[in-house]
Design an enzyme around this catalytic site. Structure first.
Site, PDB file in Angstrom:
ATOM      1  CG  ASP A 280      -6.390  -2.383  -2.461  1.00 58.51           C
ATOM      2  OD1 ASP A 280      -6.321  -2.307  -1.211  1.00 58.51           O
ATOM      3  OD2 ASP A 280      -7.472  -2.589  -3.046  1.00 58.51           O
TER       4      ASP A 280
HETATM    5  C1  BGC Z   1      -9.468  -2.881  -0.256  1.00 61.38           C
HETATM    6  C2  BGC Z   1      -9.364  -1.376  -0.281  1.00 61.38           C
HETATM    7  C3  BGC Z   1      -9.197  -0.849   1.120  1.00 61.38           C
HETATM    8  C4  BGC Z   1      -7.971  -1.493   1.740  1.00 61.38           C
HETATM    9  C5  BGC Z   1      -7.667  -0.994   3.138  1.00 61.38           C
HETATM   10  C6  BGC Z   1      -8.349  -3.525   0.543  1.00 61.38           C
HETATM   11  O1  BGC Z   1      -8.565  -4.885   0.728  1.00 61.38           O
HETATM   12  O2  BGC Z   1      -9.458  -3.377  -1.582  1.00 61.38           O
HETATM   13  O3  BGC Z   1     -10.510  -0.831  -0.880  1.00 61.38           O
HETATM   14  O4  BGC Z   1      -9.082   0.539   1.111  1.00 61.38           O
HETATM   15  O5  BGC Z   1      -8.195  -2.901   1.789  1.00 61.38           O
HETATM   16  O6  BGC Z   1      -8.593  -1.426   4.057  1.00 61.38           O
END
Ligand code: BGC
Length: 737
Positions: A280
């Protein structure tokens, strides 16, 4: 076989007809081996690196082959331009993978995932995901960071909006439906090019955050992990999800992003996953904050060895993997394996043959009327009728006057919910617009805002009360702003924000017949409303077709059939509250010395699986019969369901079981099957379910999946709190586990 240089030219061939050449058709793994043999360490680490947005630095990285994927770059022109740098200017011409959070639609915004789960209609949700994929693909996107399959038992957690609620079985069915919808069909190991690669996230147990506070510590047992949090991930993997995303949280002392147990043992060794895992956002660097790594290099080592293949924006891999390889802490083989997984997905997606998107399709694909039509259907099927005392709903279209009150009654942006991708607020049909359109120009529809979503101003109350006094009925639209759920949007209370409940009380005091419509991204505690207001319709954040869907249901053009995918508590103090809890040694009863609060009933306000219809359904004649013996043994459960009202409607028939006594304690009920059936007025149908040992399995004390002999209770009914009940015995000799 073509020499390597010509094979590379095949990728370039997709640039234009002038360079036409045969695509490399050797098995993907062989092609990867050849490519790996030609790559420098820097080029390999480039493949493991993901960058967000595009600027001069990003373009430079693309041109030098030092990035494998971008997120948050959209549009045919933008993605093609960047792709051209990778495909034409780098030494090995390896195409980029463009990722984006396409969570519940791209341009045509569908209801939030929690709402979609309320449809209990996996085929429909598959179609919604397919439309999202087609629209996003047309804008140059290859990969969506969805489905989010985290189980959530705590409504304070804002990200409950992004998943399918509290139940592992419903969650698993939704997870696989979304994977199928996003990815389309896989033929000869190749994904459908005009779709999106799915990414099941956040692996794992992110929804178990203590106190419902986002990013917080998770401390759950191995059994709860495997029985509650992992099944939707396993279902997504079995449905063919190409990628997974690691979670931000730790579980019992080990951050998920550094967990070899999760990323390798469970995911690869047990489930046989051969796609890749992306971290993530910055999650590898966050291992430093977790305290499981002392230096950025240690964080990189931990993540890569755990099985995280791609570093989302953290820059840990590009900055520290070269040194780790040089010092011998990481072997080339580990790097090669991660690169292989990423190239495998790129090849399965056909990026080497067709790296670009035709800009013409971008003009045609988004927001087609047919897409809006599906969005309308999903939205109206996701609405849950929570109360309808005195059959106040549906309203007659002949109603001469209607007040539409509340801060969300004529609101565009909030109806889209969080993660609205390329959705545009001005494309949303508001509730006021939808109701006006449905009633036609002759009707007297008065709008009063009443108050804001937040804040304590009651200045608009008088206007709202005056409106309510002039009309035959009032519709109050209250709830949450889109930004109050989703990421980093946990709440410490589940009450309606601001003075909205006071507004409801003020309008109620006028005596006007009223309906409360709730627009929100999580269960809310609405005790007063549930006791005093005759009709309540939960609409979640319904997306671009909001107003049409609500009008369809309010005026009876569509009979509501949504069921709650999550329990509604009476107050935040009951959280976590979920239907598949354990019984305890002292289950709640009238006796004081039992497990309960002294100031609240132990039941929820609305149970999991609950939802009313404009018609009524009667359940009868539950039959359970044992079928085959031995390995293939199964049980058939049937019940008759009759539409006893005057309207046609769909019922979601739910089957729950309980293993009454086992070597480890089992939940009081577990959803195991469900079926949606349409019934005409007066029509009766036999609903038939098959149970196999698979449905009766659990992890014993040695953490082996087993079926144990004994008595099982079965319920077939309209919700987790209701239904016909029967039992069957599994004898010792039946137990082939
Ligand atoms: C979130 C994810 C997301 C990623 C990309 C993160 O802050 O937890 O769910 O896919 O950002 O935008």
């Amino acid at each position: 076989m073509l020499p390597p240089i010509l094979r590379v030219a095949c990728a370039v061939a997709a640039l234009g007809p002038a360079l036409a050449c045969l695509a490399d058709d050797r098995p993907i793994e062989e092609q990867i081996t050849t490519l790996l043999g030609r790559m420098t360490l820097e080029e390999k680490i480039g493949q493991l690196t993901q960058v967000s947005g595009v600027d001069d630095e990003g373009r430079k990285l693309a041109r030098e082959g030092r990035v494998g994927s971008f997120l948050n770059v959209t549009g045919a022109t933008e993605t093609n331009e960047l792709q051209k740098l990778a495909v034409e200017e780098t030494r090995l011409h390896i195409p980029l993978l463009f990722g984006l959070d396409v969570i519940h639609g791209f341009r045509t915004i569908f209801p939030i995932p929690l709402a979609e789960a309320a449809t209990w209609d996996p085929e429909l949700i598959e179609m919604a995901a397919q439309i999202a994929a087609i629209e996003a693909w047309s804008a140059g996107i290859h990969w969506t960071f969805a489905p989010m399959v985290d189980i959530a038992r705590d409504a304070r957690w804002g990200r409950i909006a992004e998943g399918s609620g509290e139940d592992p079985y419903l969650g698993a069915r939704m997870a696989e439906a979304r994977v199928r919808g996003f990815q389309g069909t896989t033929t000869d190991g190749r994904y459908q090019p005009e779709r999106l690669i799915a990414c099941a996230k956040h692996f794992a147990a992110y929804g178990g955050a203590e106190g419902g506070r986002d990013y917080n510590t998770v401390d759950i047992s191995g059994r709860t992990l495997r029985e509650v949090y992992l099944p939707p991930f396993e279902a997504a993997v079995r449905a063919g999800a190409g990628t997974l995303m690691s979670a931000f949280n730790e579980i019992g002392g080990v951050p998920a992003t550094g967990s070899r147990f999760l990323m390798t043992q469970v995911l690869r060794d047990e489930w046989g996953f051969d796609g890749f895992v992306v971290s993530d956002w910055n999650a590898i660097r966050e291992l430093l904050n977790h305290g499981s790594a002392a230096t950025p290099a240690e964080a990189g080592e931990q993540a890569l060895l755990a099985g995280i293949d791609m570093d989302m924006v953290g820059k840990i891999y590009p900055e520290h993997l070269p040194g780790l390889v040089e010092s011998g802490r990481i072997s080339q083989a580990v790097i090669d394996e991660s690169v292989r997984r990423i190239l495998r997905i790129k090849m399965r997606r056909g990026l080497f043959e067709k790296p670009y998107v035709d800009s013409q399709v971008e003009k045609d694909a988004p927001l087609r009327p047919s897409h809006r039509q599906v969005a309308r259907d999903v939205a109206r099927r996701s609405l849950v009728l929570l109360k309808n005392q005195g059959k106040i709903l549906p309203l007659h279209k002949s109603i001469s006057s209607l007040a539409v009150i509340g801060p969300l009654a004529d609101n565009w942006a909030e109806a889209l919910g969080s993660w609205a991708a390329a959705g545009k607020a001005d494309e949303v049909i508001t509730i006021l617009e939808g109701l006006r359109k449905s009633l036609g120009p002759g009707a007297n529809v008065i709008h009063a805002r009443g108050c804001e979503i937040e804040g304590d101003s009651r200045e608009g109350f008088d206007e709202a009360i005056a409106a309510a006094k002039q009309v035959d009925a009032a519709v109050l639209v209250v709830g949450e702003a889109a930004g109050m759920s989703g990421e980093a949007a946990s709440r410490s209370t589940l009450d309606l924000p601001g003075v909205q409940e006071e507004l409801v009380k003020a309008v109620h005091a006028t005596g006007v017949p009223m309906i409360v419509i709730l627009m929100n991204g999580r269960p809310l505690s609405i005790r007063w409303i549930a006791e005093h207001v005759p009709a309540i319709l939960e609409i979640w954040q319904p997306g671009v077709e909001c107003g049409h869907a609500v009008a369809d249901v309010l005026f009876g053009d569509f009979n509501p059939c949504g069921k709650l995918p999550v329990t509604f508590p009476r107050s935040v103090g009951q959280v976590p509250i979920y239907y598949n809890h354990k019984n305890t040694g002292r289950p709640p009863s009238a006796d004081k010395w039992t497990s309960k609060y002294i100031d609240l009933p132990s039941t929820p306000l609305f149970p999991f699986g609950f939802g009313l219809s404009y018609t009524t359904f009667e359940y009868s004649n539950l039959q359970i019969s044992a079928g085959n013996e031995g390995e293939q043994r199964e049980w058939t459960v049937t019940a008759d369901v009759k539409n006893t009202g005057e309207r046609g409607g769909d019922e979601v028939v739910q089957l729950y079981i309980r293993d009454d006594a086992a070597s480890v304690t089992r939940p009081v009920k577990e959803l195991k099957r469900f079926r949606r059936i349409p019934l005409r007025p007066g029509e009766s149908r036999e609903v038939r379910f098959t149970l196999t040992p698979e449905h009766l399995m659990f992890y014993n004390q040695r953490m082996e999946r087993v079926v144990e002999p004994g008595r099982f209770t079965v319920w077939v009914g309209p919700s987790s709190a209701d239904g016909l009940q029967g039992t069957f015995e599994l004898t010792t000799t039946d137990n082939g586990s």
